[in-house]
Each structure stands twice: as C-alpha cells, then as structure tokens.
Design an enzyme around this catalytic site. Structure first.
Site, short mmCIF file in Angstrom:
data_model
loop_
_atom_site.label_atom_id
_atom_site.label_comp_id
_atom_site.label_asym_id
_atom_site.label_seq_id
_atom_site.Cartn_x
_atom_site.Cartn_y
_atom_site.Cartn_z
N ASP A 101 0.85 -1.18 0.00
CA ASP A 101 0.00 0.00 0.00
C ASP A 101 0.90 1.25 0.00
OD1 ASP A 101 -3.01 0.92 0.48
OD2 ASP A 101 -1.83 2.00 1.96
N TYR A 149 -12.27 8.75 -2.01
CA TYR A 149 -11.67 8.78 -0.67
C TYR A 149 -10.45 9.68 -0.59
CZ TYR A 149 -7.89 5.46 -1.86
OH TYR A 149 -6.77 4.86 -2.38
N TYR A 230 -1.49 11.36 2.13
CA TYR A 230 -2.36 11.70 0.99
C TYR A 230 -2.34 13.20 0.70
CZ TYR A 230 -4.29 7.00 1.66
OH TYR A 230 -4.43 5.65 1.79
N HIS A 293 -7.02 -6.56 -1.19
CA HIS A 293 -5.96 -5.56 -1.05
C HIS A 293 -4.94 -5.91 0.03
CE1 HIS A 293 -3.98 -1.72 -1.38
NE2 HIS A 293 -4.17 -1.49 -0.09
#
Length: 318
Positions: A101, A149, A230, A293
């Site tokens: 990830d 998201y 992010y 995932h």
C-alpha cells in the site's frame, strides 16, 4: 508479539519505533494505510526462521513513531529519508525491502531515489506509476468526484472529524475488510467512513486481538499523520520533477490480489498486463494471486513464500 524486540531509533530528525526479529541479511518491511508494524507479524516470524533480520518500523505519523504536526513534513522525500537514516542506524549499506500500500509507494521511491541502498524489492498491491509531466495527482483524480476517498482526505480535519464518530477498532475494520464498489467513493454528501460497511464478523485471516492492538495505537497517535501522506501527494509531484521518466533499476517482484480494488480500478490491470509497467521496471516479476488488497494478511503464507523464494534467488545470484 512477545518474541519480537522493540526499540526506538533516531532518524532524519524523528524518533522511529521499530520491531525486529532474527539475524542475517536485513529485510525492511514497510506498512501502509491504515496499519502499523504488526501487519507484518506472520512475515517477521517466517523471515526470522529462514535466517533474515526482519525489521518493521512504525512509519512517520504512525504508532509509536513521531507524528510531526507540520503537513510539509510528510513528503516522500521525508519518508525515504527516514528509511535511509534507519539503514544508517542499523549500520547496513543495503536492505531487501518489502512494501504494501503506501509502504509500497515509499519503497518504489526508495528504489528510485537511492537504488544503491536497496538489494531487491518485493512490492505488494501498489505498482510503480510514472509521474504525469503536466497534471498533479489531485487534478487527475477530479474525474472520480468529490466522494472519492483521496479527495475527501485532503481537507485537514475533515476526515479526522468523520472518523471520530467511530471507535478506532471500527475504523480499522471498515478499511481492512472493505466491501465496497470497485471505485472507493461515497455518494454525494456522504463521508467515506460512513459509506463503508462495518463487517459483522471477521475472516479467518485476522484476529480480533490483532485489530485491537492496532486500534490502541491509533487511539494514541490519531489518524492525522497517516492522512498527511495523501495530503502531500501534489507536493510530491513537484519535488519529483528531476526524476521525470526515470526507471526503477532494482530487481523487483510485484504481488497483487486479483480482487484488489486498486487492481480492478484506474486502468491498473491493463497497465500491468500490457507491458507498460515492465518497461518502467525492467527487472520485474509479476505475480497475480487470488485475493484482495491486504494480501499480506489474507494470503500470508502464499505471499511470504513468494517473498522468500525471490530473496533466496537474489542472494544466490550474487
């Protein structure tokens, strides 16, 4: 977890918590969102059994590592710098690296920026993507809508407030056990955490006590540090301009689940299968297996076998 040794190291101006086990060649295990070092417990045990020194840090902003307040302290240059400093503290010139990830994203950039410090990379779930020469990441994501998201994560405080309506254990269950459409986006006016379902039961590959341990860490650290990864995406785009068009030269194995939302969305499946991925990462082996995932948890034995086989081949080729 009692068999694992814990300590703090100073690196790149922060205190980083690491968990480690075993002796031998160093394997650095880099977690993603929303996880901590313990997501790698199965891999840590297997690697140590097979004669490796497994080290899993809590990344900057997570767990028992420092969480700088300044958003500007979460660029990929900071994150790669943390790992270079960790290698220096461990007195290791090179490491075998595993990332999942966001941890895979950091690992790719560790290979891009400092290939001299990486012996080989096992990347899980997230492939290396070329930098757009003209558009920043958030501009590219506008087509997914306001409910996407990553778009919702951008406004400081917004996601933290929505997460606060739930206990940390519930937040982790919603993300780790995703049951959502291919594109992780909420309907208009709905927060992503409210949109995600809370599973009624756990699958056999994760235990309640493991989730509770991670939830306790997030109760202490909060989610802001994790979300700042992010929020730094556009800044990363600016900083990485000098590496436009550069390839990953480190030997790499990429493992992903065929049901991973990231594999099924954003054109990822075609990107991986049409040869473009391999043109950017020439020394690449691709393995697609049955799974979602969080593949290092769901398919822990298979994924670890892939990692061990790959690293054994790397060691024997020297």
């Amino acid at each position: 977890m009692a068999t694992v040794t814990h300590r703090r190291v100073r690196t790149n101006g922060i205190s980083m918590h690491i968990a480690e086990k075993g002796e031998g060649p160093l394997v650095l295990l880099i977690h993603g969102f929303p996880e901590i070092w313990s997501t790698w417990m199965y891999q840590i045990d297997r690697l140590a059994e097979q004669g490796y020194h497994a080290v899993a840090p809590d990344m900057r902003g997570y767990g028992d590592s420092d969480c700088p307040r300044d958003l500007a302290s979460y660029t990929v240059l900071h994150l790669v710098g943390d790992l270079i400093g960790l290698l220096d503290e461990l007195k290791e010139q090179q490491a075998l690296v595993v990332g999942h990830d966001w941890g895979a994203e950091v690992a790719w950039h560790l290979c891009l920026l400092r290939p001299d410090r990486v012996r080989a990379l096992a990347s899980l779930s997230v492939p290396f993507r070329p930098r757009s020469p003209t558009l920043k990441p958030l501009a590219l994501m506008q087509r997914f809508g306001e409910g996407f998201y990553i778009s919702q994560f951008q406004e400081p405080g917004r996601t933290e407030r929505s997460f606060a309506k739930y206990d940390c254990l519930t937040v982790l269950k919603k993300f780790l056990l995703l049951n959502a459409p291919e594109l992780l986006a909420a309907p208009p006016g709905v927060e992503i955490i409210d949109f995600l379902e809370t599973p009624e039961s756990l699958p056999p590959w994760i235990k309640e006590e493991e989730l509770r341990y991670a939830a306790e860490q997030f109760e202490k650290s909060g989610f802001t540090g994790a979300l700042n990864y992010y929020r730094a995406m556009d800044k990363n785009w600016e900083l990485l301009a000098p590496w436009q068009g550069a390839k990953i030269t480190v030997p790499t194995k990429f493992v992903t689940g065929d049901k991973d939302q990231g594999f099924q969305s954003f054109g990822t499946k075609d990107y991986i299968e049409n040869g473009h991925f391999k043109r950017l990462v020439p020394d690449l082996d691709i393995v697609v297996i049955d799974g979602h995932h969080f593949i290092q948890l769901e398919r822990a034995e298979r994924v670890t076998d892939e990692i061990l086989t790959f690293f054994a081949n790397i060691r024997s080729s020297v």
